[in-house]
Write a protein that holds these residues in place. Structure first.
Motif, mmCIF file in Angstrom:
data_model
loop_
_atom_site.group_PDB
_atom_site.id
_atom_site.type_symbol
_atom_site.label_atom_id
_atom_site.label_comp_id
_atom_site.label_asym_id
_atom_site.label_seq_id
_atom_site.Cartn_x
_atom_site.Cartn_y
_atom_site.Cartn_z
ATOM 1 N N PHE A 128 118.510 -7.750 -15.069
ATOM 2 C CA PHE A 128 118.113 -8.960 -15.792
ATOM 3 C C PHE A 128 118.991 -10.151 -15.423
ATOM 4 O O PHE A 128 118.503 -11.274 -15.295
ATOM 5 C CB PHE A 128 118.167 -8.701 -17.302
ATOM 6 C CG PHE A 128 117.013 -7.904 -17.816
ATOM 7 C CD1 PHE A 128 115.767 -8.481 -17.996
ATOM 8 C CD2 PHE A 128 117.152 -6.556 -18.102
ATOM 9 C CE1 PHE A 128 114.687 -7.746 -18.463
ATOM 10 C CE2 PHE A 128 116.085 -5.805 -18.569
ATOM 11 C CZ PHE A 128 114.846 -6.409 -18.753
ATOM 12 N N TYR A 131 118.021 -11.301 -11.833
ATOM 13 C CA TYR A 131 116.658 -11.825 -11.711
ATOM 14 C C TYR A 131 116.478 -13.131 -12.475
ATOM 15 O O TYR A 131 115.882 -14.081 -11.964
ATOM 16 C CB TYR A 131 115.662 -10.777 -12.220
ATOM 17 C CG TYR A 131 114.220 -11.202 -12.109
ATOM 18 C CD1 TYR A 131 113.598 -11.260 -10.861
ATOM 19 C CD2 TYR A 131 113.480 -11.532 -13.232
ATOM 20 C CE1 TYR A 131 112.278 -11.650 -10.753
ATOM 21 C CE2 TYR A 131 112.162 -11.911 -13.136
ATOM 22 C CZ TYR A 131 111.563 -11.964 -11.889
ATOM 23 O OH TYR A 131 110.247 -12.358 -11.792
ATOM 24 N N ARG A 132 117.002 -13.196 -13.689
ATOM 25 C CA ARG A 132 116.790 -14.377 -14.525
ATOM 26 C C ARG A 132 117.826 -15.458 -14.253
ATOM 27 O O ARG A 132 117.521 -16.647 -14.313
ATOM 28 C CB ARG A 132 116.844 -13.985 -16.002
ATOM 29 C CG ARG A 132 115.788 -13.006 -16.432
ATOM 30 C CD ARG A 132 114.402 -13.553 -16.301
ATOM 31 N NE ARG A 132 114.189 -14.705 -17.175
ATOM 32 C CZ ARG A 132 113.051 -15.395 -17.230
ATOM 33 N NH1 ARG A 132 112.032 -15.070 -16.436
ATOM 34 N NH2 ARG A 132 112.933 -16.412 -18.031
ATOM 35 N N GLY A 134 120.956 -17.999 -14.894
ATOM 36 C CA GLY A 134 121.169 -18.875 -16.041
ATOM 37 C C GLY A 134 122.300 -18.429 -16.945
ATOM 38 O O GLY A 134 123.278 -17.820 -16.520
ATOM 39 N N ASP A 137 123.259 -14.638 -17.180
ATOM 40 C CA ASP A 137 123.997 -14.199 -15.999
ATOM 41 C C ASP A 137 125.463 -14.623 -16.100
ATOM 42 O O ASP A 137 126.377 -13.822 -15.846
ATOM 43 C CB ASP A 137 123.342 -14.781 -14.748
ATOM 44 C CG ASP A 137 124.021 -14.317 -13.476
ATOM 45 O OD1 ASP A 137 124.580 -13.210 -13.476
ATOM 46 O OD2 ASP A 137 123.997 -15.068 -12.481
ATOM 47 N N ARG A 187 123.371 -6.500 -9.634
ATOM 48 C CA ARG A 187 123.150 -7.952 -9.657
ATOM 49 C C ARG A 187 123.194 -8.529 -8.247
ATOM 50 O O ARG A 187 122.352 -9.365 -7.882
ATOM 51 C CB ARG A 187 124.210 -8.621 -10.530
ATOM 52 C CG ARG A 187 124.165 -10.143 -10.503
ATOM 53 C CD ARG A 187 125.279 -10.726 -11.365
ATOM 54 N NE ARG A 187 125.323 -12.176 -11.258
ATOM 55 C CZ ARG A 187 126.020 -12.845 -10.340
ATOM 56 N NH1 ARG A 187 126.742 -12.163 -9.438
ATOM 57 N NH2 ARG A 187 126.011 -14.167 -10.301
ATOM 58 N N ARG A 194 115.430 -11.146 -4.748
ATOM 59 C CA ARG A 194 114.475 -11.938 -5.521
ATOM 60 C C ARG A 194 113.851 -13.083 -4.729
ATOM 61 O O ARG A 194 112.837 -13.652 -5.156
ATOM 62 C CB ARG A 194 115.136 -12.487 -6.780
ATOM 63 C CG ARG A 194 116.197 -13.546 -6.539
ATOM 64 C CD ARG A 194 116.778 -14.031 -7.848
ATOM 65 N NE ARG A 194 117.730 -15.116 -7.652
ATOM 66 C CZ ARG A 194 118.379 -15.722 -8.642
ATOM 67 N NH1 ARG A 194 118.175 -15.319 -9.895
ATOM 68 N NH2 ARG A 194 119.222 -16.707 -8.400
ATOM 69 N N ARG A 203 105.162 -13.147 -8.076
ATOM 70 C CA ARG A 203 105.273 -14.197 -9.099
ATOM 71 C C ARG A 203 104.077 -15.147 -9.044
ATOM 72 O O ARG A 203 103.530 -15.550 -10.076
ATOM 73 C CB ARG A 203 106.565 -14.979 -8.878
ATOM 74 C CG ARG A 203 107.820 -14.304 -9.393
ATOM 75 C CD ARG A 203 109.041 -15.140 -8.999
ATOM 76 N NE ARG A 203 110.236 -14.738 -9.701
ATOM 77 C CZ ARG A 203 111.427 -15.260 -9.475
ATOM 78 N NH1 ARG A 203 111.577 -16.206 -8.559
ATOM 79 N NH2 ARG A 203 112.483 -14.847 -10.149
ATOM 80 N N ARG A 208 103.831 -9.917 -14.314
ATOM 81 C CA ARG A 208 104.861 -10.083 -15.344
ATOM 82 C C ARG A 208 106.238 -9.732 -14.793
ATOM 83 O O ARG A 208 106.385 -8.909 -13.892
ATOM 84 C CB ARG A 208 104.545 -9.178 -16.537
ATOM 85 C CG ARG A 208 103.325 -9.611 -17.341
ATOM 86 C CD ARG A 208 103.076 -8.648 -18.474
ATOM 87 N NE ARG A 208 102.837 -7.288 -17.972
ATOM 88 C CZ ARG A 208 102.645 -6.244 -18.762
ATOM 89 N NH1 ARG A 208 102.706 -6.388 -20.076
ATOM 90 N NH2 ARG A 208 102.422 -5.044 -18.249
ATOM 91 N N ASP A 209 107.268 -10.362 -15.373
ATOM 92 C CA ASP A 209 108.631 -10.132 -14.915
ATOM 93 C C ASP A 209 109.036 -8.665 -15.057
ATOM 94 O O ASP A 209 109.717 -8.117 -14.191
ATOM 95 C CB ASP A 209 109.605 -11.017 -15.708
ATOM 96 C CG ASP A 209 109.466 -12.489 -15.354
ATOM 97 O OD1 ASP A 209 108.912 -12.786 -14.278
ATOM 98 O OD2 ASP A 209 109.909 -13.336 -16.149
#
Length: 307
Positions: A128, A131-132, A134, A137, A187, A194, A203, A208-209
């Motif tokens: 997570f 991938y996400r 921000g 992270d 990570r 990604r 995407r 969906r994520d």
């Protein structure tokens, strides 16, 4: 006017190439079998697992049964030894071979349990976070940096001292102190994956994520996860022995290699076998797991298939 049919998550996930084809599997197996040291290590691990699973059948005596009439009996090949106690007895007359066999149960259970717990938590956080990105992270990485600032054994000692001794408390503590390695490696892998074309296409088609994480990213980080997992098993086995040696591991009445080392330290000059045999079992198990982890790392490297 033509309309473009909506693609389901499973259909849109088609661009992902299979993580392991049969050809790659066979090449990886051949690479692993060519490593003779890894084959020996796997054999030692197989023996340890069999000893742990079939301990009641293999142990010649009850590991907790005391008989002061035969206390401090040397191994069978030394003068004064007995064939009924091949590795001798301890200061309370308990059979050492039986205790070493039963001690493998706790060591392997703690090692595998801690590795699974840390692997699941660390892989989820790493997936997570990578991938996400921000805020999550950044928060995760700062938490990992803070935990790495503390020596893992001291952190485990502090947590066990707070929670109390116990088998599952030890598994929980060693799992908590080991999640950082998994998270950082996963990570890093996700950050490089990604931006791949198949992730961008998934995407763009509305996948969906969660499906991208499950079908596209997770299979591609399993190889480094397996490598870290084997190395963490060895570290957890040694950490459990250290905690038991200090009296903060599993309960005292439970047979563990660390507790046996603690019992034998006072008899090194007169009854060396009390500490040497559990120490050898601990060393061989951790060494075999580490060698297996190195072999898995080589197998996970595609260049290894061409050697």
């Amino acid at each position: 006017m033509t309309t473009t049919p909506q693609m389901s998550d499973e259909t849109a996930a088609a661009p992902l190439p299979p993580a392991k084809t049969p050809l790659i599997r066979s090449a990886a197996l051949r690479t692993l079998l060519r490593n003779r040291l890894a084959a020996v290590a796997l054999g030692v691990l197989a023996l340890m697992v069999l000893a742990a699973v079939f301990a009641p059948l293999l142990a010649p005596h009850d590991p907790a049964a005391q008989n002061l009439l035969v206390r401090l009996k040397p191994p069978a090949w030394q003068d004064g030894g007995s064939g009924s106690h091949p590795l001798g007895t301890d200061q309370l007359g308990r059979d050492l071979l039986s205790r070493v066999i039963y001690g493998s149960r706790i060591s392997l259970l703690v090692g595998v349990g801690a590795a699974l717990l840390a692997g699941v938590a660390g892989a989820a956080c790493g997936l997570f976070a990578g991938y996400r990105g921000g805020r999550f992270d950044r928060l995760l990485m700062r938490a990992a940096d803070i935990q790495l600032a503390f020596p893992s054994l001291l952190l485990a000692l502090a947590i066990v001292g707070f929670l109390g001794s116990g088998l599952w408390n030890v598994v929980l503590v060693l799992g908590f102190t080991g999640w950082v390695s998994y998270a950082r490696v996963v990570r890093a892998e996700v950050l490089s994956l990604r931006s791949r074309d198949y992730i961008t296409q998934a995407r763009a088609t509305g996948v969906r994520d969660f499906t991208i994480l499950r079908r596209h990213l997770l299979p591609n980080v399993m190889a480094p996860l397996a490598t870290i997992g084997t190395l963490h098993i060895a570290a957890a086995i040694v950490a459990e022995a250290s905690l038991s040696y200090l009296g903060l591991g599993v309960p005292k009445e439970t047979v563990t290699w660390g507790a046996m080392l603690a019992d034998g330290q006072l008899y090194l000059g007169t009854a060396w076998w009390i500490a040497v045999f559990p120490g050898l079992a601990l060393m061989l198990t951790s060494l075999s797991v580490n060698i297996t982890g190195d072999a898995l790392r080589d197998v996970a490297d595609p260049k290894a298939y061409r050697r």
